[in-house]
Motif scaffolding. Structure first.
Motif, PDB file in Angstrom:
ATOM      1  N   ASP A  63      -7.538   3.737  -4.711  1.00  0.00           N
ATOM      2  CA  ASP A  63      -8.780   4.161  -4.079  1.00  0.00           C
ATOM      3  C   ASP A  63      -8.618   5.636  -3.779  1.00  0.00           C
ATOM      4  OD1 ASP A  63     -10.926   4.747  -2.453  1.00  0.00           O
ATOM      5  OD2 ASP A  63     -10.875   2.836  -1.404  1.00  0.00           O
ATOM      6  N   ALA A  85       0.144   5.192   0.943  1.00  0.00           N
ATOM      7  CA  ALA A  85      -0.785   6.219   1.409  1.00  0.00           C
ATOM      8  C   ALA A  85      -0.222   7.595   1.101  1.00  0.00           C
ATOM      9  CB  ALA A  85      -1.017   6.069   2.903  1.00  0.00           C
ATOM     10  N   ALA A 132     -10.707   7.761  -2.759  1.00  0.00           N
ATOM     11  CA  ALA A 132     -11.377   8.186  -1.530  1.00  0.00           C
ATOM     12  C   ALA A 132     -10.489   7.977  -0.311  1.00  0.00           C
ATOM     13  CB  ALA A 132     -12.688   7.434  -1.354  1.00  0.00           C
ATOM     14  N   LYS A 133      -9.577   7.020  -0.418  1.00  0.00           N
ATOM     15  CA  LYS A 133      -8.660   6.719   0.691  1.00  0.00           C
ATOM     16  C   LYS A 133      -7.253   7.236   0.447  1.00  0.00           C
ATOM     17  CE  LYS A 133     -11.103   2.554   2.219  1.00  0.00           C
ATOM     18  NZ  LYS A 133     -10.980   1.101   2.494  1.00  0.00           N
ATOM     19  N   ASN A 134      -7.056   7.937  -0.670  1.00  0.00           N
ATOM     20  CA  ASN A 134      -5.715   8.457  -1.007  1.00  0.00           C
ATOM     21  C   ASN A 134      -4.669   7.348  -0.976  1.00  0.00           C
ATOM     22  OD1 ASN A 134      -6.883  10.967  -1.165  1.00  0.00           O
ATOM     23  ND2 ASN A 134      -5.408  11.976   0.174  1.00  0.00           N
ATOM     24  N   THR A 135      -5.002   6.213  -1.526  1.00  0.00           N
ATOM     25  CA  THR A 135      -4.113   5.063  -1.447  1.00  0.00           C
ATOM     26  C   THR A 135      -4.022   4.340  -2.788  1.00  0.00           C
ATOM     27  OG1 THR A 135      -4.657   4.757   0.894  1.00  0.00           O
ATOM     28  CG2 THR A 135      -3.642   2.904  -0.226  1.00  0.00           C
ATOM     29  N   SER A 153       0.850  -1.192   0.000  1.00  0.00           N
ATOM     30  CA  SER A 153       0.000   0.000   0.000  1.00  0.00           C
ATOM     31  C   SER A 153       0.879   1.233   0.000  1.00  0.00           C
ATOM     32  CB  SER A 153      -0.897   0.024   1.239  1.00  0.00           C
ATOM     33  OG  SER A 153      -1.756  -1.093   1.284  1.00  0.00           O
TER      34      SER A 153
END
Length: 124
Positions: free
Chosen positions: A73, A23, A75-78, A21
């Motif tokens: 994603d 972020a 929306a999750k900045n990921t 991941s």
């Protein structure tokens, strides 16, 4: 300014899987294309995969096609890198990177921001 933090690296046996991941900080993540690169000891950094700002287009190095999937994603900045059927030659430090408008998704010079990297070790 975008700050990137990778996670999810580790040690696995050949044939195993990992999901990395990355972020991102900032409110403009969705406007950046994202890429993953890797660097093995004694070797140059190489392109692994990239994804457009919308997620509608993805790009892969030939060496990882069919085994690795990039996704994001907003929306999750990921951004994620799902790695399956890992091989010892996948062992490297993996870096994520962000580019506002990359002239070439596979070029490291296209990217403006880089994370600190996460180690992936695949044993035979």
């Amino acid at each position: 300014q975008v700050q990137l933090v990778e996670s999810g690296g580790g040690s696995v046996q050949a044939g195993g899987s990992l999901r990395l991941s990355c972020a991102a900080s900032g409110r403009t993540f969705s406007s950046y294309a994202m890429g993953w690169f890797r660097q093995a000891p004694g070797k140059d950094r190489e392109f692994v995969a990239a994804i457009s700002w919308s997620g509608g287009s993805t790009y892969y190095a030939d060496s990882v096609k069919g085994r690795i999937t990039i996704s994001r994603d907003n929306a999750k900045n990921t951004v994620y890198l799902q790695m399956n059927s890992l091989k010892p030659e996948d062992t490297a430090v993996y870096y994520c990177a962000a580019a506002r408008d990359p002239p070439g998704y596979g070029l490291g010079s296209s990217y403006d921001y880089w994370g600190q990297g996460t180690q992936v070790t695949v044993s035979s």
